[in-house]
Design an enzyme around this catalytic site. Sequence first.
Site, mmCIF file in Angstrom:
data_model
loop_
_atom_site.group_PDB
_atom_site.id
_atom_site.type_symbol
_atom_site.label_atom_id
_atom_site.label_comp_id
_atom_site.label_asym_id
_atom_site.label_seq_id
_atom_site.Cartn_x
_atom_site.Cartn_y
_atom_site.Cartn_z
ATOM 1 N N GLY A 160 30.982 -22.675 -51.836
ATOM 2 C CA GLY A 160 31.191 -23.258 -50.514
ATOM 3 C C GLY A 160 32.532 -23.959 -50.366
ATOM 4 N N HIS A 161 32.750 -24.512 -49.165
ATOM 5 C CA HIS A 161 34.035 -25.141 -48.868
ATOM 6 C C HIS A 161 34.249 -26.430 -49.668
ATOM 7 C CE1 HIS A 161 31.838 -27.071 -45.165
ATOM 8 N NE2 HIS A 161 31.471 -27.625 -46.286
#
Length: 350
Positions: free
Chosen positions: A249-250
Amino acid sequence: MKQTLRSLAEKVGCRLVGSGSVTVTGVSSLQSANKESLVFVEDAQHLETALASAAAAIIAGEFAADAAAKPSKPILISAQPRLAFARAERLLAGAESHRMIHPSAIVAATAKLGKKVAIGAGAIIGERTKIGDETTIGAGSILGDSTGVAAGDGVVIGSHCSIDANVTIYPGTVLGKRVVVQAGAVLGSAGFGYVKDSETGRYERSPQIGRLVIEDDVEIGANSTIDRGALDETRIRRGAKIDNLVHIGHNVLIGENVIIAAQTGLSGSVIIEDNVIMGGQVGIGDHARVEAGAMLGAQCGIPSKKVLRGKGVVFWGTPARPLREYLKELAFLSKSAKSAQKKLRRNNEQ
């Protein structure tokens, strides 16, 4: 790519015993070896089998030094035979291919290509993309802004990278040198970030305008996805190896020489320090941290904001805890279950 054993031994750091003029063209198992094959053995019990095989030569450990006095075939002796074998395979497989840009590929006028770049059929190289020397882009891959409309940074790819077929790399993504990306991977896509409107109950996307940086010698498996940072960056540090079907994920930071097995999922803002090893299907909540050298068994679960520490410690279960502790819990539960069953049987007999 044909190599003499003398040349190969020098390149992979082995000590050669026997004829250096013998040539090999590839590596194989003992069972499938032919007269041009290179094989390897890690222990003395398989050395005689290797010497009796059809292989042209053998890579072996220091245990082969005695047998190498009068070998029936050349032996390349290494302190790390499996590593030497892997390096030899890459050299033997590294034949110079005909490097070209396929006529059906689309390369933007603002793209900058290094020397001996190869681009496969149907690939799209978007605006402001930079590709380093001797990098290969597979068929159907899309790099950067293919529309010519979006402003901002293009994709930057270093030298000697291998991007397989149907890879998508979003604008603002930076790859170092010798990065390998297998087919179907998506790099630099928007992260999963939303803000809820308390009045309407609807979700709206929060900004996902950061970048993704992948350092040298990273390998990314097929159909894996790595999101760009929300405002700053997601970073995969040097030497990390990521298996197939992994999601990152980010704002995640992956340390150096981290190993991540298939179907693992990392939520936003996770930090994985250097030399961590993860088994398959590990799940990690947002803002968690795994400190250097920890080993996570298959299907470990780490809650949000949890810090997991223990260099060389094997963790298991959900929530993840040291394997020894996990096994004690299983033993206690098993004992309790058996005790309950005995008590139930006694009650039924009365």
